[in-house]
Write an enzyme that holds these catalytic residues in place. Sequence first.
Site, PDB file in Angstrom:
ATOM      1  N   PHE A   1       2.575  22.987  19.061  1.00 63.95           N
ATOM      2  CA  PHE A   1       3.608  22.527  18.271  1.00 63.95           C
ATOM      3  C   PHE A   1       4.820  22.706  18.815  1.00 63.95           C
ATOM      4  CE2 PHE A   1       0.110  22.469  15.379  1.00 63.95           C
ATOM      5  CZ  PHE A   1       0.034  20.986  14.755  1.00 63.95           C
TER       6      PHE A   1
ATOM      7  N   ARG B   1       0.889  -1.390  -0.014  1.00 64.65           N
ATOM      8  CA  ARG B   1      -0.121   0.008  -0.248  1.00 64.65           C
ATOM      9  C   ARG B   1       0.726   1.151  -0.131  1.00 64.65           C
ATOM     10  NH1 ARG B   1       0.172   3.626   2.914  1.00 64.65           N
ATOM     11  NH2 ARG B   1       0.167   2.448   4.682  1.00 64.65           N
TER      12      ARG B   1
ATOM     13  N   ARG C   1      -7.527 -23.715  17.271  1.00 58.56           N
ATOM     14  CA  ARG C   1      -6.560 -24.244  18.127  1.00 58.56           C
ATOM     15  C   ARG C   1      -7.194 -24.807  19.584  1.00 58.56           C
ATOM     16  NH1 ARG C   1      -1.239 -25.689  19.256  1.00 58.56           N
ATOM     17  NH2 ARG C   1      -0.768 -24.681  21.334  1.00 58.56           N
TER      18      ARG C   1
ATOM     19  N   CYS D   1      -0.118  17.293  -0.775  1.00 62.29           N
ATOM     20  CA  CYS D   1      -0.101  15.669  -1.049  1.00 62.29           C
ATOM     21  C   CYS D   1      -0.221  14.867   0.198  1.00 62.29           C
ATOM     22  CB  CYS D   1       1.260  15.709  -1.662  1.00 62.29           C
ATOM     23  SG  CYS D   1       1.891  16.625  -3.091  1.00 62.29           S
TER      24      CYS D   1
ATOM     25  N   GLY E   1      11.737  15.859  10.363  1.00 63.16           N
ATOM     26  CA  GLY E   1      10.564  14.878   9.932  1.00 63.16           C
ATOM     27  C   GLY E   1       9.328  15.621  10.211  1.00 63.16           C
TER      28      GLY E   1
ATOM     29  N   ALA F   1      -2.281  11.247   0.775  1.00 57.93           N
ATOM     30  CA  ALA F   1      -1.771   9.900   1.021  1.00 57.93           C
ATOM     31  C   ALA F   1      -2.554   9.558   2.455  1.00 57.93           C
ATOM     32  CB  ALA F   1      -0.416   9.928   1.127  1.00 57.93           C
ATOM     33  N   ARG F   2      -2.786  10.511   3.357  1.00 53.21           N
ATOM     34  CA  ARG F   2      -3.005  10.129   4.624  1.00 53.21           C
ATOM     35  C   ARG F   2      -4.489   9.575   4.587  1.00 53.21           C
ATOM     36  NH1 ARG F   2      -1.087  15.573   7.025  1.00 53.21           N
ATOM     37  NH2 ARG F   2       1.091  15.040   7.466  1.00 53.21           N
TER      38      ARG F   2
ATOM     39  N   GLU G   1       3.726   9.932   7.393  1.00 56.08           N
ATOM     40  CA  GLU G   1       2.664  10.792   7.020  1.00 56.08           C
ATOM     41  C   GLU G   1       1.877  11.357   8.368  1.00 56.08           C
ATOM     42  OE1 GLU G   1       1.424  11.055   4.037  1.00 56.08           O
ATOM     43  OE2 GLU G   1       2.540   9.286   3.010  1.00 56.08           O
TER      44      GLU G   1
HETATM   45  C1  LIG Z   1       9.148   3.338   6.233  1.00 57.24           C
HETATM   46  C2  LIG Z   1       9.077   4.811   6.292  1.00 57.24           C
HETATM   47  C3  LIG Z   1       8.747   5.344   5.010  1.00 57.24           C
HETATM   48  C4  LIG Z   1       8.724   6.779   4.832  1.00 57.24           C
HETATM   49  N1  LIG Z   1       8.520   7.316   3.565  1.00 57.24           N
HETATM   50  C5  LIG Z   1       8.709   8.554   3.374  1.00 57.24           C
HETATM   51  C6  LIG Z   1       8.835   9.355   2.198  1.00 57.24           C
HETATM   52  O1  LIG Z   1       8.399   8.793   1.211  1.00 57.24           O
HETATM   53  N2  LIG Z   1       9.036  10.663   1.817  1.00 57.24           N
HETATM   54  C7  LIG Z   1       9.243  11.430   3.022  1.00 57.24           C
HETATM   55  O2  LIG Z   1       9.207  12.581   2.587  1.00 57.24           O
HETATM   56  N3  LIG Z   1       9.394  10.870   4.443  1.00 57.24           N
HETATM   57  C8  LIG Z   1       9.069   9.463   4.621  1.00 57.24           C
HETATM   58  N4  LIG Z   1       9.140   8.866   5.796  1.00 57.24           N
HETATM   59  C9  LIG Z   1       9.442   9.890   6.857  1.00 57.24           C
HETATM   60  C10 LIG Z   1       8.514  10.289   7.887  1.00 57.24           C
HETATM   61  O3  LIG Z   1       7.332  10.877   7.366  1.00 57.24           O
HETATM   62  C11 LIG Z   1       8.967  10.652   9.280  1.00 57.24           C
HETATM   63  O4  LIG Z   1       9.791   9.669   9.867  1.00 57.24           O
HETATM   64  C12 LIG Z   1       7.911  11.190  10.120  1.00 57.24           C
HETATM   65  O5  LIG Z   1       7.517  12.452   9.834  1.00 57.24           O
HETATM   66  C13 LIG Z   1       8.591  11.626  11.584  1.00 57.24           C
HETATM   67  O6  LIG Z   1       9.712  12.288  11.426  1.00 57.24           O
HETATM   68  P1  LIG Z   1      10.904  11.549  12.188  1.00 57.24           P
HETATM   69  O7  LIG Z   1      11.298  10.329  11.917  1.00 57.24           O
HETATM   70  O8  LIG Z   1      12.265  12.760  12.001  1.00 57.24           O
HETATM   71  O9  LIG Z   1      10.717  12.035  13.750  1.00 57.24           O
HETATM   72  P2  LIG Z   1      10.859  13.322  14.649  1.00 57.24           P
HETATM   73  O10 LIG Z   1      10.009  14.424  13.931  1.00 57.24           O
HETATM   74  O11 LIG Z   1      12.179  13.477  15.076  1.00 57.24           O
HETATM   75  O12 LIG Z   1       9.873  13.078  15.960  1.00 57.24           O
HETATM   76  C14 LIG Z   1      10.216  11.920  16.895  1.00 57.24           C
HETATM   77  C15 LIG Z   1       9.260  11.869  17.991  1.00 57.24           C
HETATM   78  O13 LIG Z   1       8.946  13.168  18.401  1.00 57.24           O
HETATM   79  C16 LIG Z   1       7.512  13.419  18.463  1.00 57.24           C
HETATM   80  N5  LIG Z   1       7.211  14.925  18.252  1.00 57.24           N
HETATM   81  C17 LIG Z   1       7.671  15.674  17.165  1.00 57.24           C
HETATM   82  N6  LIG Z   1       7.370  16.941  17.222  1.00 57.24           N
HETATM   83  C18 LIG Z   1       6.725  16.656  18.407  1.00 57.24           C
HETATM   84  C19 LIG Z   1       5.905  17.869  19.042  1.00 57.24           C
HETATM   85  N7  LIG Z   1       5.845  19.264  18.645  1.00 57.24           N
HETATM   86  N8  LIG Z   1       5.413  17.559  20.314  1.00 57.24           N
HETATM   87  C20 LIG Z   1       5.428  16.234  20.895  1.00 57.24           C
HETATM   88  N9  LIG Z   1       6.174  15.548  20.355  1.00 57.24           N
HETATM   89  C21 LIG Z   1       6.587  15.718  18.845  1.00 57.24           C
HETATM   90  C22 LIG Z   1       7.263  12.497  17.213  1.00 57.24           C
HETATM   91  O14 LIG Z   1       5.602  12.474  17.313  1.00 57.24           O
HETATM   92  C23 LIG Z   1       7.939  11.425  17.623  1.00 57.24           C
HETATM   93  O15 LIG Z   1       7.213  10.631  18.359  1.00 57.24           O
HETATM   94  C24 LIG Z   1       9.101   7.630   6.029  1.00 57.24           C
HETATM   95  C25 LIG Z   1       9.297   7.017   7.340  1.00 57.24           C
HETATM   96  C26 LIG Z   1       9.323   5.620   7.336  1.00 57.24           C
HETATM   97  C27 LIG Z   1       9.588   5.079   8.729  1.00 57.24           C
END
Ligand SMILES: Cc1cc2nc3c(=O)[nH]c(=O)nc-3n(C[C@H](O)[C@H](O)[C@H](O)COP(=O)(O)OP(=O)(O)OC[C@H]3O[C@@H](n4cnc5c(N)ncnc54)[C@H](O)[C@@H]3O)c2cc1C
Length: 387
Positions: A386, A93, A271, A241, A140, A245-246, A366
């Site tokens: 935020f 998906r 089972r 975008c 992210g 997707a969401r 997402e």
């Molecule tokens: C398998 C996979 C596929 C992906 N595919 C894509 C893709 O195709 N394109 C793309 O651009 N990205 C993609 N991503 C990235 C994804 O969108 C990010 O991982 C996501 O947005 C979270 O960012 P981060 O991992 O940097 O976490 P962070 O932003 O560092 O967050 C870490 C933690 O802090 C929390 N947090 C952040 N801000 C706050 C706040 N203000 N208050 C409280 N808590 C907070 C978060 O909820 C999380 O629990 C993918 C990720 C995965 C795992």
Amino acid sequence: MITPTALFAFDTLLTEEEREIRNTVRRVCDREIRPHVAEWFETGELPARELARTLGSLGVLGMHLEGYGCAGMGAVSYGLACLELEAADSGLRSLVSVQGSLAMYAIWKYGSEEQKQEWLPAMAAGERIGCFGLTEPDFGSDPAGMRTTAKREGGDWVLNGTKMWITNGSVADVAVVWARTDEGVRGFLVPAGTPGLTVNDVKHKISLRASVTSELVLDGVRLPDAALLPGARGLSGPLGCLNEARFGIVFGAMGAALDCLETAIAYAGDREVFAKPLASYQLTQEKLADMALELGKGLLLAVHLGRLKEAGTITPEQVSAGKLNNVREALEIARKCRTLLGASGITLEYPVIRHAVNLESVLTYEGTSEIHSLVLGKALTGIAAFH
Ligand SMILES: Cc1cc2nc3c(=O)[nH]c(=O)nc-3n(C[C@H](O)[C@H](O)[C@H](O)COP(=O)(O)OP(=O)(O)OC[C@H]3O[C@@H](n4cnc5c(N)ncnc54)[C@H](O)[C@@H]3O)c2cc1C
């Protein structure tokens, strides 16, 4: 006996055409995906090109978009396709979401006529694959902090930076890359093989193993002005975008949950524990009843949001509500089903643990569950928490 979806008379909410689309996607998943997906997951390798062509001929790539070889189907049809694909595997998906709702949608919504003609028909057919580069190693949840830059040099643009966690990255023919410019965030189409672009796959994943995840390194990538997406200015471009997707995930997560629940019901019937079927114990039945309730509520919410989307009235907060609730509950259902399968639940012989670990990624990408909670918190209080 009654199925979890029949308990809610789910099919009565769908048109005949929608049911047919769902059944067609389910048949193709049963034939082409399910027999192989556990092995793809285990080896971490999948035939992405072949899959894209299969999905293209099925008509699910960009299926909610109009024109340019896309099927132009309604939001509920698109959602049901996501549900069936994710019932097979969240990685599958993801391939479809990124292709249709992120890469193709960006070109369809913000691209020039030439860009649309060049990419969309081939992407709808699955002959070309796209990826979407927004996330960076240090940004992210807060994409506004992105460090990737695009600077004008003569008539060209020169891009520098790193994008991380990019689905379909190393199999993509084109990357939609978002970068900071003097005019704010803009989107660019970066064809595979452009000098200065290096793509490295993320290894050692425990989740979404039947999906390609990559890092894109842009080191002096020179692009003509025609590579700029003219219609997107500022972060509202990529966020538009992501909203698309969401929406697919709202349905998709329920597909993973349904597959887990059906597996657990069948397992509990077969089972025997303490000389009686596991399904005959009240503790088991309470678990199954609770899971069926959450599944049913999630499906009803998904269809409701789909109808709002078809009417053109859906808001980003409503999509956040659907994504937050349905992924969270799908993950809970997967974990609870895993307990019913006992030790067998930790093997790839059954799909449950695969769905459970996949949904950990779906909870994060997402927009993380925390970020969607903050979106709802802001909507309910008027206060943005935020920062
Ligand atoms: C398998 C996979 C596929 C992906 N595919 C894509 C893709 O195709 N394109 C793309 O651009 N990205 C993609 N991503 C990235 C994804 O969108 C990010 O991982 C996501 O947005 C979270 O960012 P981060 O991992 O940097 O976490 P962070 O932003 O560092 O967050 C870490 C933690 O802090 C929390 N947090 C952040 N801000 C706050 C706040 N203000 N208050 C409280 N808590 C907070 C978060 O909820 C999380 O629990 C993918 C990720 C995965 C795992």
